[in-house]
Design an enzyme around this catalytic site. Structure first.
Site, PDB file in Angstrom:
ATOM      1  N   ASP A   1       1.495  -0.959  11.539  1.00  0.00           N
ATOM      2  CA  ASP A   1       1.345  -2.345  12.022  1.00  0.00           C
ATOM      3  C   ASP A   1       2.574  -3.219  11.737  1.00  0.00           C
ATOM      4  OD1 ASP A   1       1.086  -2.438   9.284  1.00  0.00           O
ATOM      5  OD2 ASP A   1      -0.656  -3.753   9.270  1.00  0.00           O
TER       6      ASP A   1
ATOM      7  N   GLY B   1       0.839  -1.210   0.000  1.00  0.00           N
ATOM      8  CA  GLY B   1       0.000   0.000   0.000  1.00  0.00           C
ATOM      9  C   GLY B   1       0.864   1.247   0.000  1.00  0.00           C
TER      10      GLY B   1
ATOM     11  N   ARG C   1       0.998  -4.842  -6.071  1.00  0.00           N
ATOM     12  CA  ARG C   1       1.044  -6.129  -5.367  1.00  0.00           C
ATOM     13  C   ARG C   1       1.308  -7.165  -6.450  1.00  0.00           C
ATOM     14  NH1 ARG C   1      -2.725  -3.345  -1.688  1.00  0.00           N
ATOM     15  NH2 ARG C   1      -1.580  -3.293   0.261  1.00  0.00           N
TER      16      ARG C   1
ATOM     17  N   ASP D   1      -0.738   2.179   8.505  1.00  0.00           N
ATOM     18  CA  ASP D   1      -1.349   1.393   9.587  1.00  0.00           C
ATOM     19  C   ASP D   1      -0.482   1.264  10.842  1.00  0.00           C
ATOM     20  OD1 ASP D   1      -3.339   0.961   7.694  1.00  0.00           O
ATOM     21  OD2 ASP D   1      -2.399  -0.882   6.974  1.00  0.00           O
TER      22      ASP D   1
ATOM     23  N   ASP E   1       5.020  -5.134   6.069  1.00  0.00           N
ATOM     24  CA  ASP E   1       5.411  -6.504   6.427  1.00  0.00           C
ATOM     25  C   ASP E   1       5.478  -7.459   5.241  1.00  0.00           C
ATOM     26  OD1 ASP E   1       5.991  -6.668   9.042  1.00  0.00           O
ATOM     27  OD2 ASP E   1       4.056  -7.485   9.684  1.00  0.00           O
TER      28      ASP E   1
ATOM     29  N   THR F   1       3.903   2.315   6.088  1.00  0.00           N
ATOM     30  CA  THR F   1       2.481   1.962   5.964  1.00  0.00           C
ATOM     31  C   THR F   1       1.709   2.865   6.905  1.00  0.00           C
ATOM     32  OG1 THR F   1       0.803   0.349   6.620  1.00  0.00           O
ATOM     33  CG2 THR F   1       2.988  -0.034   7.486  1.00  0.00           C
TER      34      THR F   1
ATOM     35  N   ARG G   1      -6.003  -1.946   8.630  1.00  0.00           N
ATOM     36  CA  ARG G   1      -5.996  -3.400   8.376  1.00  0.00           C
ATOM     37  C   ARG G   1      -6.378  -4.155   9.648  1.00  0.00           C
ATOM     38  NH1 ARG G   1      -1.588  -5.539   4.087  1.00  0.00           N
ATOM     39  NH2 ARG G   1      -0.068  -4.639   5.476  1.00  0.00           N
TER      40      ARG G   1
HETATM   41  P1  ADP Z   1       2.645  -4.481   2.590  1.00  0.00           P
HETATM   42  O1  ADP Z   1       4.076  -4.499   2.203  1.00  0.00           O
HETATM   43  O2  ADP Z   1       2.104  -3.096   2.698  1.00  0.00           O
HETATM   44  O3  ADP Z   1       2.384  -5.342   3.827  1.00  0.00           O
HETATM   45  P2  ADP Z   1       1.470  -6.571   0.871  1.00  0.00           P
HETATM   46  O4  ADP Z   1       1.220  -7.499   2.003  1.00  0.00           O
HETATM   47  O5  ADP Z   1       0.409  -6.403  -0.147  1.00  0.00           O
HETATM   48  O6  ADP Z   1       1.819  -5.093   1.366  1.00  0.00           O
HETATM   49  O7  ADP Z   1       2.799  -7.062   0.143  1.00  0.00           O
HETATM   50  C1  ADP Z   1       3.333  -6.402  -0.973  1.00  0.00           C
HETATM   51  C2  ADP Z   1       3.993  -7.361  -1.901  1.00  0.00           C
HETATM   52  O8  ADP Z   1       5.037  -8.072  -1.216  1.00  0.00           O
HETATM   53  C3  ADP Z   1       3.091  -8.490  -2.422  1.00  0.00           C
HETATM   54  O9  ADP Z   1       2.395  -8.147  -3.572  1.00  0.00           O
HETATM   55  C4  ADP Z   1       4.079  -9.577  -2.752  1.00  0.00           C
HETATM   56  O10 ADP Z   1       4.692  -9.385  -3.979  1.00  0.00           O
HETATM   57  C5  ADP Z   1       5.105  -9.420  -1.648  1.00  0.00           C
HETATM   58  N1  ADP Z   1       4.775 -10.328  -0.541  1.00  0.00           N
HETATM   59  C6  ADP Z   1       3.773 -10.228   0.336  1.00  0.00           C
HETATM   60  N2  ADP Z   1       3.734 -11.260   1.200  1.00  0.00           N
HETATM   61  C7  ADP Z   1       4.756 -12.067   0.841  1.00  0.00           C
HETATM   62  C8  ADP Z   1       5.270 -13.305   1.333  1.00  0.00           C
HETATM   63  N3  ADP Z   1       4.730 -13.926   2.389  1.00  0.00           N
HETATM   64  N4  ADP Z   1       6.341 -13.841   0.703  1.00  0.00           N
HETATM   65  C9  ADP Z   1       6.902 -13.210  -0.361  1.00  0.00           C
HETATM   66  N5  ADP Z   1       6.468 -12.045  -0.871  1.00  0.00           N
HETATM   67  C10 ADP Z   1       5.413 -11.472  -0.293  1.00  0.00           C
END
Ligand code: ADP
Length: 323
Positions: free
Chosen positions: A132, A14, A75, A130, A106, A128, A174
């Site tokens: 979080d 995000g 994403r 959030d 995360d 982020t 979230r």
């Molecule tokens: P944020 O970084 O804000 O938590 P997301 O959870 O949407 O956002 O994660 C962003 C991108 O990071 C995802 O589209 C994916 O490419 C990668 N990603 C997320 N979770 C994982 C994971 N468990 N293992 C590997 N890559 C991940």
């Protein structure tokens, strides 16, 4: 490991206000400390697709004050697979990138950890709205999002007061209640609902509102966290059980954008510098964090395993202040 000469920077997950300030800092500090800096568009998807361009001191002009992210974010499903991560590391190497700075949450750091397991050095910068991310007391964008939500709720309260109404205001976050809790304190909300703390509708929502009315209050704000949701349903139940006209407002994406606050600009600038400094010193696979009020760093695996509880004094303060 060879010396790091060229670094890549991307934003992922995000968007959050302050991401641009962090990109700018990584680019200017990187170049200032003798590195080449490559900008990767659209997060890991852009990395896999080779959407990569060299950044100059001027490519980050006039963006410190802008919300969103000039590198854009995405994403990427492919990146969550072993083959996707392998490909991303290969593309990065083809473009001459020796290490990657990932600005995100995360999920983005889990992806960065996967890159590091493929022998690719990474550094994370927590961003982020959030707040979080367990390893850091602060994540970029949080302060700006709080200010945006507060301003909107102040306006909602003006109109709630004019009509003797109750408003259920849903804020982002979230699965975490950090935004909800601080916004509740900052706006003097009567009730705050966060996903971390179970609540009873009769005892924790209806009763405080009736007590508040009996004490002479004329308007009522319930801050409901995104992680709980169901704001329309809560509003209907409040109206039925209290007789107070009740509306639900979901603030939504307005909370994400906007010009970053002083805190977000300054924090992003320091975190960007810290990330580059680590790489220059040959320290990597770390996340830049705020700990005990100071900017430092933590091993990425340890960072992802660290939890940050919601401050329970915050809930107590919010309750007392709503009397
Ligand atoms: P944020 O970084 O804000 O938590 P997301 O959870 O949407 O956002 O994660 C962003 C991108 O990071 C995802 O589209 C994916 O490419 C990668 N990603 C997320 N979770 C994982 C994971 N468990 N293992 C590997 N890559 C991940």
């Amino acid at each position: 490991m060879n010396e790091i000469k060229t670094i890549g920077v991307l934003t992922s997950g995000g968007d959050a206000p302050g991401m641009n300030a962090a990109i700018r800092s990584v680019v200017r500090c990187g170049i200032g400390l003798g590195l080449r800096v490559m900008g990767i568009k659209k997060g890991y998807r852009g990395l896999i697709n080779g959407e990569i361009e060299e950044m100059t001191l001027r490519s980050v002009s006039d963006m410190l004050q802008r919300g969103g992210t000039i590198l854009q974010t995405a994403r990427c499903k492919e990146f969550t697979t072993e083959a996707g991560v392998k490909k991303a590391a290969e593309v990065a190497r083809i473009f001459g990138i020796d290490a990657l700075v990932v600005i995100g949450g995360d999920g983005s750091f889990r992806g960065a950890l996967d890159m590091s397991r493929h022998g690719f050095p990474v550094i994370g910068i927590p961003a982020t709205i959030d707040n979080d991310i367990g390893c850091s007391e602060y994540t970029l964008g949080f302060d700006t999002a709080l200010a945006t939500a507060m301003e909107a709720i102040d306006k909602i309260r003006d109109t709630a007061g004019s009509h003797d109404r109750c408003n259920v205001v849903e804020v982002m976050g979230r699965n975490a209640g950090y935004i909800a809790l601080d916004v509740a304190i900052a706006t003097g909300a009567e009730v705050v609902l966060v996903p971390e703390i179970p609540f009873d509708m009769a005892e924790d929502v209806i009763k405080p509102l009736i007590d508040a009315r009996n004490r002479g209050k004329k308007h009522y704000i319930i801050i409901n966290a995104e992680g709980i949701g169901n704001s329309e349903k809560i509003a209907r139940e409040v109206e039925e059980k209290t007789g107070i006209e009740t509306r639900a407002t979901i603030l939504g994406h307005v909370q994400r954008g906007g010009s970053p606050s002083v805190t977000d600009r300054v924090m992003a600038s320091h975190m960007g510098f810290h990330a580059v400094e680590l790489l220059v010193k040959g320290e990597y696979n770390r996340v830049v964090v705020k700990k005990d009020g100071k900017i430092t760093s933590m091993d990425i695996e340890e960072a992802l395993a660290t939890k940050k509880p919601l401050p329970d004094r915050g809930i107590a303060v919010a309750k007392l202040l709503s009397l």
